[in-house]
Design an enzyme around this catalytic site. Structure first.
Site, short mmCIF file in Angstrom:
data_model
loop_
_atom_site.label_atom_id
_atom_site.label_comp_id
_atom_site.label_asym_id
_atom_site.label_seq_id
_atom_site.Cartn_x
_atom_site.Cartn_y
_atom_site.Cartn_z
N LYS A 13 44.62 51.01 40.83
CA LYS A 13 45.97 50.64 40.37
C LYS A 13 45.90 49.76 39.12
CE LYS A 13 47.02 48.65 44.34
NZ LYS A 13 45.76 48.88 45.07
N ARG A 89 54.69 46.69 49.79
CA ARG A 89 53.58 47.03 50.68
C ARG A 89 54.00 47.10 52.14
NH1 ARG A 89 47.71 45.50 48.69
NH2 ARG A 89 48.70 44.75 46.82
N ARG A 128 32.99 45.86 41.83
CA ARG A 128 33.98 45.43 40.82
C ARG A 128 33.57 44.09 40.21
NH1 ARG A 128 40.18 45.37 42.35
NH2 ARG A 128 39.44 44.23 44.16
N ARG A 157 35.80 39.20 42.98
CA ARG A 157 36.91 38.64 43.74
C ARG A 157 36.45 38.21 45.12
NH1 ARG A 157 42.12 42.49 43.01
NH2 ARG A 157 42.20 42.18 45.26
N ARG A 168 41.34 44.72 54.72
CA ARG A 168 42.34 45.10 53.71
C ARG A 168 42.62 46.60 53.81
NH1 ARG A 168 39.55 43.40 48.42
NH2 ARG A 168 41.22 44.53 47.38
#
Ligand code: AP5
Ligand code: MG
Length: 213
Positions: A13, A89, A128, A157, A168
């Protein structure tokens, strides 16, 4: 243009949003980025958000709806349009968004849904890396920074730890489907194949947006 971008954690996203903003000039609103900024500044809301984000849980709807409502009332929105990333969400958030938009005399033009195989997401999130200075997102293998880069200039992160990622994914798989159904009923959704190279995904996103326009 008033758009949503949806997809599971790691679907791409944020990566696609950066390209959409460059190409179309819409304002990018990521609730995750807003929470991380509040966490960095250690505001009261940031501390509250952290207690959920660190566990991979969703921040309560009333908090999230509140920050979105405030942000959408800012003046750039009617000038540039928006791309909402990571919101709504929950179904309650989707309904709250309907009300916020009605109050502002705006309406959604479309929902871009990046569809990915959940099996690939752990690998995406664990690799990431984010540039400390610019906030730009990369991946150690799939989208490395150009040239010989210094690892110290990048961070990972907190919520990309494997235990948190699993939670998640579970939370978002459970919550995401009803929201997509909600927007499918309104005929707003375009599905994009997310298991392709980043640039190819963007080609498909552009086609979808040009159709929506
Ligand atoms: P948020 O920040 O929104 O996180 P998320 O939804 O889990 O999504 P990510 O940002 O992790 O993934 P992304 O889809 O943006 O992928 P990216 O482009 O970075 O939310 C974080 C937390 O905040 C939530 O867990 C929740 O606690 C809270 N929160 C936020 N919004 C909320 C809300 N509305 N209500 C309640 N709580 C909320 O890409 C990932 C990696 O893959 C990168 O390394 C990238 O380089 C790579 N990559 C991207 N595309 C590709 C590709 N096509 N091929 C290979 N690699 C790729
Ligand atoms: Mg993101």
């Amino acid at each position: 243009m008033y758009l949503l971008i949806m997809g599971l954690p790691g679907a791409g996203k944020g990566t696609q949003a950066a390209k959409i903003v460059d190409a179309y000039g819409v304002s990018h609103i990521s609730t995750g980025d807003m929470f991380r900024a509040a966490m960095k500044n250690q505001t009261q809301m940031g501390k509250l958000a952290k207690s959920y984000i660190d566990k991979g849980e969703l921040v309560p709807d009333e908090v999230t709806n509140g920050i979105v409502k405030e942000r959408l009332a800012e003046s750039d929105i009617k000038e540039n349009g928006f791309l909402l990333d990571g919101y709504p969400r929950t179904i309650d958030q989707a309904k709250a968004l309907d009300q916020i938009l009605t109050d502002l005399d705006l309406s959604l033009d479309g929902v871009i849904n990046i569809d990915v195989n959940p099996d690939s997401l752990i690998e995406r999130l664990s690799g990431r890396i984010i540039h400390k200075e610019t906030g730009e997102t990369f991946h150690k293998i799939f989208n490395p920074p150009a040239g010989d880069y210094n690892q110290d200039d990048y961070y990972q992160r907190e919520d990309d730890k494997p235990e948190t990622v699993k939670r998640r994914l579970d939370v978002n798989i459970a919550q995401g489907q009803p929201i997509l159904d909600y927007y499918r009923e309104k005929d707003l959704v375009t599905d994009i194949e997310g298991n392709q190279e980043i640039d190819q995904v963007f080609e498909d996103v552009k086609k979808a947006i040009d159709n929506i326009k």
